[in-house]
Structure formats: structure tokens, C-alpha cells
Design a protein around this motif. Structure first.
Motif, short mmCIF file in Angstrom:
data_model
loop_
_atom_site.label_atom_id
_atom_site.label_comp_id
_atom_site.label_asym_id
_atom_site.label_seq_id
_atom_site.Cartn_x
_atom_site.Cartn_y
_atom_site.Cartn_z
N VAL A 412 -4.13 -1.81 1.94
CA VAL A 412 -5.48 -1.60 2.40
C VAL A 412 -5.77 -0.21 2.79
CG1 VAL A 412 -7.21 -2.32 4.23
CG2 VAL A 412 -5.50 -4.01 3.16
N LEU A 451 -2.08 -10.72 1.73
CA LEU A 451 -3.62 -10.29 1.62
C LEU A 451 -4.22 -11.49 0.89
CD1 LEU A 451 -3.16 -6.66 0.75
CD2 LEU A 451 -4.48 -7.43 2.58
N HIS A 454 -5.47 -13.79 3.00
CA HIS A 454 -6.51 -13.03 3.85
C HIS A 454 -7.99 -13.22 3.12
CE1 HIS A 454 -8.09 -10.35 6.91
NE2 HIS A 454 -8.90 -9.54 5.99
N ARG A 455 -7.73 -13.10 1.53
CA ARG A 455 -8.90 -13.03 0.63
C ARG A 455 -9.44 -14.67 0.66
NH1 ARG A 455 -5.94 -9.18 -2.23
NH2 ARG A 455 -5.40 -10.62 -3.80
N CYS A 460 -14.05 -11.73 3.55
CA CYS A 460 -13.04 -10.68 3.41
C CYS A 460 -13.07 -10.45 1.80
CB CYS A 460 -11.94 -11.11 3.92
SG CYS A 460 -11.64 -11.30 5.72
N CYS A 463 -14.76 -7.35 -0.30
CA CYS A 463 -14.29 -6.13 -0.17
C CYS A 463 -12.88 -5.93 -0.60
CB CYS A 463 -14.52 -5.77 1.20
SG CYS A 463 -16.04 -5.45 1.86
N HIS A 464 -12.03 -7.01 -0.36
CA HIS A 464 -10.78 -6.70 -0.80
C HIS A 464 -10.45 -6.70 -2.20
CE1 HIS A 464 -8.27 -6.43 3.18
NE2 HIS A 464 -9.60 -7.04 3.62
N ASP A 468 -7.98 -3.49 -2.27
CA ASP A 468 -6.41 -3.96 -2.63
C ASP A 468 -5.93 -3.54 -3.87
OD1 ASP A 468 -7.01 -5.27 -0.28
OD2 ASP A 468 -6.62 -7.05 -0.94
#
Length: 579
Positions: A412, A451, A454-455, A460, A463-464, A468
Motif C-alpha cells: 500500500v 489485502l 481487505h478488498r 476499499c 482505491c486498492h 496495490d
């Protein structure tokens, strides 16, 4: 067989009692930090000799004598051991103990007798201040060749204000300061003390502390100041001020010629440092210091200075040779010393082969390459890379270290750095109440797995998806830029997967990711030019600046967005000439 060598350096002893000879003696023999070497002398073996040098000592500095090839030489372990233990004649038990001490001796033989060379300093004399002429230069710069007299107050202050304010100062503007000096004399202060009060007042004035830009279009003097602070980070010299006074600086060809002159001057090192601090966030290097146990080589080989120097040399070379901006994204060469080559897994002998001799300890100011691209110094050398992973900024230790946290890496953080610095695409801040992703130091779960989880959040994911992938491409570099295949040593730790999707294209590793970046060279040039103009103008660009920024970038596209052309294009732009 080499002669004994005596070195003279300075050490700063702020806060120490100058009457305490014991403290001063300790400082003179042990203090290392903040030293500045002044001179080194070769000494004869069998007779006393006077040696001398001329040097500037600031207030609080102390002359310190050293013995670079004697017992205190950190590279001479045998000498060091005997100095620490204060033993010259060893008995049988001591010899046996020393033979076991691999820390100092390894597999060396130990002898029963050792005698170190010595230097005896009989006397030190310090004379000063030394003035080659009278009045000294400091006096002439302010008062001219004549002694100061009270009736010269207005003349001196107006001349000083003109230089300090970087434009002609009128008698009316300095009249209040002249009254201040007159009042000080009437109150009993000496003429010299009174004029010092006036000079102090001028240096505290807003006209000195701030660069005045009165109207929407800059005057010739304001352009001279903007150009000088942009490329030298200091006030304009006499030539710039003379061109401003004559109006010649308003001519585009004269402005370009002066910009070229400033770039060719060694003082443009200040521009390189300031621009790299803003463009690449180089000021962050060292703020999150690498873990001293996990990355001891960073400190043993003084890699922070080496990393900074590599990036400075790389950019200086592009500036001097007007190299294309593409080389910041990928290149087949790098400027390395032996320690960086070793860190990067390259053969240190390749550096020595270019230099012609081993490398050690030259100052950064001596490491600037010439405009022909030759090896910059005996310490750093331009090395042709055969490993495509290292070319460009993304393979440099400075970038890889400043985009880590000193302990581990984060896709990140590195992904945001790539988007902001190279592409000028700052992602929005994360939504509130989103937990921070921390690496699993046990190696049970990769950061990629974390991650991915997280996605799963829709807030989120958008943006990721941008952040990433560039970070994944850099995961095969550790927190100080070494190459790695696993997250830790040993096959039990998971392998690193550096692949990802960048826009509509997939990449497999850092090599193919850089190839994708090169397809966005226009976007990179736009971000580069914007950062240049932010430094030059001291403000963020607005929507109204975009057409001129686009014109500047388009004008350099045919030649491949060359670095020097982009800098000169910024100076010639309408944005540069406006408030």
C-alpha cells in the motif's frame, strides 16, 4: 613502511567548560561525531617537525588531532585490541586467550611481542583571525573600503537594503531604520553598535524574509529572485540583478541563457536536493530508520548516505546530459559504490574495474559526474546493468527504503508512492474506521492474502485496485532494497508473488511492470513538470494552469521529454512569470 600520518579535524564542544582540561582532553581524543577533516600530514620517523594549515573554525569548534594509520585506526584490529587492553608484552596464558578471540584475530598468528608506532605532539599554536587585507572582506561587503562613520548611516543602510531585499531600496523606505540608528547613538550606544542595530532591523524586515511578488505579472527583479531560489536556493547574484536592472532579463533568450548558467554552476546541487525531496519524497529517507538488528548492513556500510548519493548522481547525470525522463522509469546503468553493488547482489569488482582502484570515503560534493557521462569520482562509478530489475528509480535503495517502514514492506505504501511521485495520481484518503493492514510477521499469511480480504469491502476495493498492483511489483525488494524471493529466509516462508493488473494489462514482475509504466511516459512527464513548477513558484497549481502545463509537456514530447528541456521549459512558461 608507510610514513606515520597526522590528521587535523574539528569537533564541536558546545556546552563544555573550556577551563576543564580533563573534559577537553577526553573530547580531543574520543569525540567523533560532527568532525570535519582539515588536513593530513606525512611525518618523518626520526625528527621533530612543525606542520601547519589554514582553516576556518566556527565558534565552539575545537581542533582535534588524529592518527589515521596508527593504533586507533578502526581497520587495524590488532592495534585496536592492544590499545583497548593496554598490553604490549604477553604471557603464555594471554597468548592462548587471544588465539581464541576470533572477534579480533580470526585465523591470524599471535606474536609474543607487539610494539605500536607513536606520535608525540609537543606543542599546538592557534593564531587568528587571519586577514590577508584590511579591512577584511566582511567589512568591505557592508561598509566598503572606508571605516564606518555616523554620517554614512543612510548610505550604508540603503546599499545593504538593496542587496538584502533583492531590489533597489529607496531612501524613503530606509528612512525609519536610519532614525533607529540615530536614536541608538543619542541614547549612548557606539556608532558601530548603532549601525548593527540598523542592519539587524533590515534582516528582520518582511522584504528580506519573504520574496515580494506585488502584481499578477512578476517584475524583472522578482523573476531574478524566483529563478535564483528555484535553481540555487539562494538570493540572485550580481549578474542576475544587473540584468534585472537593465531589463534584459525580460527577454526570453536572456532568461534561458541565465537558467543554463545557473544549472551549470555547482550551486545547482541545492536544486537537485530540493527537487528530489519534493518529487521523490527523499526527505523521508532515514525518518523511519531500518531495524538495527535486521538490517545491520545499512549502518555498517553507511548505506543511507550511499543511497542518497546514488539518486543525486543519477538525476545530476540526466540534468547534465539532457537525458530522457524514461530513464527514471527504466535504465541500463546505475551509479554505485562497492557497498551498494554488494547490497544489490552485483559484483563489487565491477565498480572497482571502472574506478581503477578501491573505493573509500570521498565527500558527496566530489561525486558529481561531468556532462559527458564519465565516471563521477573514485568512489562512485557509472556501471552498466545486466540485471533489468535494478534499472531506474524503482531499483534504487533510496526509493525502496523511504517507501518502507524500517521493519517490513507494505504494497500500500509503495503503491501510493508510485502513483503520487511518478504518475501524479494521488489516491483519496481511506474512509474512516478502516483498520490498518499489518504484515503477518509469522509468515503464516501473506500481505497479498490480507489485502485480498481487505478488498472485499466495496468502499476499499475501488482505491486498492489502483494502489496495490504497483506495490506488489516492488514486494521482491525488502525494506532496504535487497532482492528477495521469500518474505523471510527459508523455504518454509511463502514465496512472493509480484504479479498484478495495472489498468487493463497484467504484469508478472518488476520488469514487466516497468514496461507498463513506460507506456504512460506522457503522464509521468506531466507529473514531473508539475512538481518542477510547484518548486519554482512555491504554490500548488490551479485548474487555470493546466493548459500552460499541457503546452509545456507537449513541447518536449518530440524529443522524448528530456529532463533539462523540461526544467528550461518551466522557466520559459507563463506560469513561471506570474504570481
Amino acid at each position: 613502511n608507510e610514513p606515520l600520518r597526522l590528521s587535523l579535524s574539528t569537533a564541536t564542544l558546545e556546552g563544555l567548560d573550556p577551563e576543564n582540561t580533563e573534559v577537553l582532553d577526553f573530547a580531543a581524543t574520543h569525540l567523533q561525531a560532527g568532525q570535519r577533516e582539515l588536513a593530513v600530514w606525512d611525518l618523518p620517523d626520526d625528527q621533530p617537525v612543525w606542520v601547519e594549515c589554514r582553516a576556518w573554525l566556527d565558534r565552539g569548534q575545537f581542533p582535534r588531532l588524529g592518527f589515521p594509520n596508527g593504533p586507533s585506526d578502526s581497520n587495524n584490529r590488532l592495534h585496536t585490541y592492544f590499545m583497548e587492553n593496554q598490553q604490549l608484552l604477553l604471557n603464555a596464558d594471554q597468548i592462548e586467550n587471544l588465539a581464541k578471540d576470533r572477534k579480533y584475530f580470526g585465523d591470524w598468528n599471535v606474536y609474543t611481542w607487539f610494539e605500536s608506532p607513536r606520535i608525540r605532539v609537543m606543542k599546538i599554536e592557534v593564531d587568528g583571525p587571519l586577514n590577508d587585507s584590511w579591512p577584511p572582506e566582511s567589512h568591505r561587503a557592508i561598509f566598503g573600503d572606508e571605516p564606518y562613520r555616523s554620517e554614512r548611516a543612510a548610505e550604508v543602510l540603503q546599499h545593504f537594503a538593496t542587496r538584502a531585499w533583492r531590489r533597489p531600496a529607496s531612501a524613503k523606505e530606509v528612512a525609519p531604520i536610519v532614525r533607529l540608528v540615530d536614536d541608538a547613538e543619542r541614547s549612548g550606544r557606539s556608532p558601530e553598535a548603532a549601525i548593527q542595530d540598523g542592519l539587524t532591523a533590515l534582516l528582520c524586515s518582511p522584504e528580506f524574509l519573504y520574496r515580494e511578488e506585488a502584481g499578477p505579472n512578476l517584475s524583472a527583479y522578482e523573476i531574478a529572485s524566483r529563478l535564483s531560489y528555484f535553481l540555487w536556493a539562494t538570493m540572485p547574484d550580481e549578474r542576475l540583478l544587473e540584468l534585472a536592472a537593465s531589463g534584459e532579463l525580460n527577454r526570453p533568450e536572456v532568461l534561458r541563457r541565465e537558467a543554463e548558467r545557473l544549472l551549470d554552476d555547482p550551486r545547482s546541487d541545492a536544486f537537485i536536493d530540493e527537487f528530489l525531496n519534493g518529487w521523490l519524497a527523499m526527505r523521508k529517507l532515514g525518518t523511519m530508520a531500518p531495524d538495527v538488528h535486521k538490517f545491520s548492513v545499512y549502518y555498517d556500510d553507511d548505506l543511507e548516505l550511499a543511497m542518497r548519493t546514488e539518486t543525486r548522481l543519477f538525476f545530476r547525470h540526466l540534468l547534465n546530459t539532457n537525458g530522457p525522463l524514461d530513464r527514471c522509469l527504466d535504465s541500463d546503468y546505475a551509479f554505485l559504490n562497492v557497498d551498494l553493488a554488494r547490497l544489490y547482489g552485483l559484483d563489487p569488482m565491477s565498480v572497482m574495474a571502472v574506478q581503477g582502484q578501491p573505493v573509500n570515503g570521498l565527500k558527496p560534493s566530489e561525486l558529481i559526474p561531468d556532462g559527458d557521462g564519465n565516471a563521477p569520482s573514485l568512489s562512485f562509478a557509472r556501471i552498466k546493468l545486466t540485471d533489468a530489475r535494478r534499472g531506474g528509480l524503482l531499483g534504487q535503495g533510496s526509493v525502496l527504503t523511504l517507501s518502507a517502514n524500517g521493519v517490513d514492506t507494505s504494497p500500500v505504501i509503495r503503491g501510493i508512492w508510485v502513483l503520487e511521485s511518478l504518475l501524479g495520481a494521488t489516491p483519496p484518503p481511506p474512509p474512516p474506521n478502516v483498520p490498518v493492514i499489518e504484515p503477518d510477521i509469522r509468515g503464516a499469511k501473506t500481505i497479498r492474502d490480507q489485502l485480498e480480504k481487505h478488498r472485499e469491502s466495496a468502499t476499499c476495493a475501488s482505491c486498492h485496485r489502483q494502489i496495490d498492483p504497483p506495490g506488489f511489483a516492488l514486494e521482491t525488494f525488502d525494506a532496504i532494497g535487497r532482492w528477495r524471493g521469500n518474505y523471510a529466509l527459508g523455504d518454509k516462508y511463502p514465496r512472493i508473488d509480484p504479479s498484478g493488473r495495472f489498468g487493463a494489462t497484467e504484469f508478472q514482475d518488476i520488469r514487466t511492470f516497468k514496461a507498463e509504466l513506460l507506456k504512460r511516459r506522457d503522464q509521468c512527464a506531466h507529473a514531473f513538470a508539475e512538481k518542477l513548477l510547484v518548486l519554482a513558484t512555491g504554490r500548488e497549481l490551479s485548474v487555470g494552469d493546466r493548459p500552460e502545463l499541457r503546452r509545456l509537456v507537449d513541447n518536449t514530447a518530440a524529443e522524448g521529454f528530456r529532463v533539462r528541456d523540461l526544467v528550461l521549459g518551466c522557466v520559459a512558461s507563463e506560469i513561471f512569470a506570474q504570481k
